[in-house]
Motif scaffolding. Sequence first.
Motif, PDB file in Angstrom:
ATOM      1  N   LEU A 115       0.821  -1.205   0.000  1.00 47.05           N
ATOM      2  CA  LEU A 115       0.000   0.000   0.000  1.00 47.05           C
ATOM      3  C   LEU A 115       0.859   1.260   0.000  1.00 47.05           C
ATOM      4  O   LEU A 115       0.506   2.265  -0.629  1.00 47.05           O
ATOM      5  CB  LEU A 115      -0.942   0.007   1.203  1.00 47.05           C
ATOM      6  CG  LEU A 115      -2.068  -1.036   1.203  1.00 47.05           C
ATOM      7  CD1 LEU A 115      -2.927  -0.896   2.459  1.00 47.05           C
ATOM      8  CD2 LEU A 115      -2.932  -0.904  -0.044  1.00 47.05           C
ATOM      9  N   ARG A 118       2.088   1.816  -3.565  1.00 44.67           N
ATOM     10  CA  ARG A 118       1.039   2.200  -4.508  1.00 44.67           C
ATOM     11  C   ARG A 118       0.407   3.549  -4.184  1.00 44.67           C
ATOM     12  O   ARG A 118       0.119   4.335  -5.094  1.00 44.67           O
ATOM     13  CB  ARG A 118      -0.048   1.128  -4.535  1.00 44.67           C
ATOM     14  CG  ARG A 118      -1.199   1.437  -5.494  1.00 44.67           C
ATOM     15  CD  ARG A 118      -2.158   0.274  -5.586  1.00 44.67           C
ATOM     16  NE  ARG A 118      -3.355   0.598  -6.322  1.00 44.67           N
ATOM     17  CZ  ARG A 118      -4.381  -0.241  -6.492  1.00 44.67           C
ATOM     18  NH1 ARG A 118      -4.320  -1.454  -5.977  1.00 44.67           N
ATOM     19  NH2 ARG A 118      -5.448   0.146  -7.165  1.00 44.67           N
ATOM     20  N   PHE A 119       0.163   3.820  -2.889  1.00 44.65           N
ATOM     21  CA  PHE A 119      -0.595   5.011  -2.530  1.00 44.65           C
ATOM     22  C   PHE A 119       0.234   6.094  -1.839  1.00 44.65           C
ATOM     23  O   PHE A 119      -0.021   7.282  -2.035  1.00 44.65           O
ATOM     24  CB  PHE A 119      -1.772   4.628  -1.623  1.00 44.65           C
ATOM     25  CG  PHE A 119      -2.805   3.774  -2.298  1.00 44.65           C
ATOM     26  CD1 PHE A 119      -3.691   4.315  -3.212  1.00 44.65           C
ATOM     27  CD2 PHE A 119      -2.883   2.412  -2.028  1.00 44.65           C
ATOM     28  CE1 PHE A 119      -4.649   3.527  -3.839  1.00 44.65           C
ATOM     29  CE2 PHE A 119      -3.834   1.612  -2.645  1.00 44.65           C
ATOM     30  CZ  PHE A 119      -4.718   2.174  -3.558  1.00 44.65           C
ATOM     31  N   MET A 198      -8.026   1.934   1.193  1.00 45.25           N
ATOM     32  CA  MET A 198      -7.323   2.789   0.235  1.00 45.25           C
ATOM     33  C   MET A 198      -7.977   2.617  -1.138  1.00 45.25           C
ATOM     34  O   MET A 198      -8.213   1.486  -1.579  1.00 45.25           O
ATOM     35  CB  MET A 198      -5.849   2.397   0.144  1.00 45.25           C
ATOM     36  CG  MET A 198      -5.090   2.473   1.449  1.00 45.25           C
ATOM     37  SD  MET A 198      -5.122   4.118   2.212  1.00 45.25           S
ATOM     38  CE  MET A 198      -4.597   5.162   0.849  1.00 45.25           C
ATOM     39  N   VAL A 199      -8.257   3.721  -1.806  1.00 40.34           N
ATOM     40  CA  VAL A 199      -8.898   3.650  -3.114  1.00 40.34           C
ATOM     41  C   VAL A 199      -8.233   4.617  -4.073  1.00 40.34           C
ATOM     42  O   VAL A 199      -7.759   5.694  -3.681  1.00 40.34           O
ATOM     43  CB  VAL A 199     -10.408   3.952  -3.030  1.00 40.34           C
ATOM     44  CG1 VAL A 199     -11.122   2.929  -2.157  1.00 40.34           C
ATOM     45  CG2 VAL A 199     -10.668   5.355  -2.511  1.00 40.34           C
ATOM     46  N   ASP A 200      -8.228   4.227  -5.334  1.00 37.17           N
ATOM     47  CA  ASP A 200      -7.805   5.135  -6.407  1.00 37.17           C
ATOM     48  C   ASP A 200      -8.968   6.049  -6.760  1.00 37.17           C
ATOM     49  O   ASP A 200     -10.122   5.623  -6.801  1.00 37.17           O
ATOM     50  CB  ASP A 200      -7.396   4.340  -7.650  1.00 37.17           C
ATOM     51  CG  ASP A 200      -6.127   3.525  -7.437  1.00 37.17           C
ATOM     52  OD1 ASP A 200      -5.085   4.142  -7.146  1.00 37.17           O
ATOM     53  OD2 ASP A 200      -6.191   2.287  -7.564  1.00 37.17           O
ATOM     54  N   VAL A 233     -14.034  -2.667  -3.381  1.00 35.33           N
ATOM     55  CA  VAL A 233     -12.625  -2.469  -3.056  1.00 35.33           C
ATOM     56  C   VAL A 233     -11.984  -3.823  -2.782  1.00 35.33           C
ATOM     57  O   VAL A 233     -12.489  -4.588  -1.948  1.00 35.33           O
ATOM     58  CB  VAL A 233     -12.463  -1.570  -1.811  1.00 35.33           C
ATOM     59  CG1 VAL A 233     -10.989  -1.338  -1.511  1.00 35.33           C
ATOM     60  CG2 VAL A 233     -13.175  -0.239  -2.012  1.00 35.33           C
ATOM     61  N   ASP A 236      -7.276  -6.614  -0.282  1.00 33.31           N
ATOM     62  CA  ASP A 236      -5.906  -6.247   0.060  1.00 33.31           C
ATOM     63  C   ASP A 236      -5.685  -4.730   0.078  1.00 33.31           C
ATOM     64  O   ASP A 236      -4.579  -4.266   0.336  1.00 33.31           O
ATOM     65  CB  ASP A 236      -4.899  -6.924  -0.880  1.00 33.31           C
ATOM     66  CG  ASP A 236      -5.093  -6.561  -2.341  1.00 33.31           C
ATOM     67  OD1 ASP A 236      -5.936  -5.688  -2.650  1.00 33.31           O
ATOM     68  OD2 ASP A 236      -4.399  -7.153  -3.203  1.00 33.31           O
ATOM     69  N   GLN A 237      -6.738  -3.950  -0.201  1.00 32.76           N
ATOM     70  CA  GLN A 237      -6.643  -2.497  -0.088  1.00 32.76           C
ATOM     71  C   GLN A 237      -7.221  -1.988   1.230  1.00 32.76           C
ATOM     72  O   GLN A 237      -7.355  -0.788   1.437  1.00 32.76           O
ATOM     73  CB  GLN A 237      -7.337  -1.811  -1.273  1.00 32.76           C
ATOM     74  CG  GLN A 237      -6.556  -1.940  -2.562  1.00 32.76           C
ATOM     75  CD  GLN A 237      -7.229  -1.287  -3.749  1.00 32.76           C
ATOM     76  OE1 GLN A 237      -7.098  -1.760  -4.889  1.00 32.76           O
ATOM     77  NE2 GLN A 237      -7.932  -0.201  -3.535  1.00 32.76           N
TER      78      GLN A 237
END
Length: 400
Positions: A115, A118-119, A198-200, A233, A236-237
């Motif tokens: 995470l 990626r974020f 966590m989201v895009d 979602v 794993d996020q």
Amino acid sequence: MSGEAYPGVGAEKTAEIVAKVEAFVRDVVIPYEVDPRQDDHGPTDALIVELKGKAREAGVLTPHILPDGQHLSQRETAAVLKASGLSILGPQAVNTAAPDEGNMFLLGKVGSPELKERFLKPLVEGKGRSAFFMTEPADDEGAGSDPSMMKTTCRRDGNHWIISGRKKFITGADGAIVGIIMAKSIEPDSEGGACMFMVDLPDPAIRTTRVLGTMDDSMPGGHAEVEIDDLRVPADQMLGEAGEGFKYAQIRLSPARLSHCMRWYGAGVRAQEIATDYVNRRKAFGKLLIDHEGVGFMLAENLIDLKQAELMIDWCADALDSGSIGTTESSMAKVAVSEALSRVADRCVQVMGGTGVTRDTMVEKFYREIRCFRIYDGPTEVHKWSLAKKIKRDWKHANA
């Protein structure tokens, strides 16, 4: 995760970072305060991208997180964020602004390596903005800012979670690339525990219904009302563990409250500088304004309030650096500093008279922004109520 503090980089390195940030804000950022690329909800993303590019070139982008990932201590961060706050645009330019700074802190504490890659990485690199989806509408018995009453829900569906609900006052949601969403689990074994994901962004399942018109206008994207409709979602996020969302919220919010104090302290200092310059040049009734006792005393009171705010910030930062979450300390700091800085801004407007309420200087804007600070991240009265409950608990414990 729940208690360890970052060790920091030491006084000499911190002083070097602070000097660079302050010079950058004063020399590069302040001239942008008259840039027309600012609307009713804050600076445009085009302006922020330009400013971050200049900060990157100057070596002051995300100055509280070093290239190797090491984080400054809260005491060291305080010094840096105070310098960044000397301009309303300063935190946006050097990437110390809310909600990104708080989101980076939480991800650094709780996020898995995947995470973070990626974020967190794009946020640290200043490649986009983020939003924190916690507060909900207070209408129809909604939660408002009380997460224990949260109505946004999440449920498992195979290797995904499905999130639905409404959020309000979500700073920067419009235009963000990363979101942290908080929702209450309705799984039978969850006991109503909260989860974070966590989201895009953007995502078609997250719809901005309106961006509110507010007194403050320094946050890009403004403050949005949002509807989340069956957002899927991947499991794993999830940020951290299921059901631990309330604990993670405190991990984020205690330092975040202090960070607001740090940034707005810088604005208070700048307002005092502008007012001081004005009253030492402007004459009325045969003498400089500063020589009128009523004016001089107000600026003297500002010095006292600024020093008390600074000491409160440093005391709270030390408490956080000791390894505790510091909710009591951050509540006291939030109340004391927001109220003190509000008095400072008010007096600066007053001593400048008609000029103080115009947009010919930044003092009028500092006043509006700092006034809002007394509301967000918990109104003064909510923090006092929380402290009063602690007083009662402590008394019961001492007299059991």
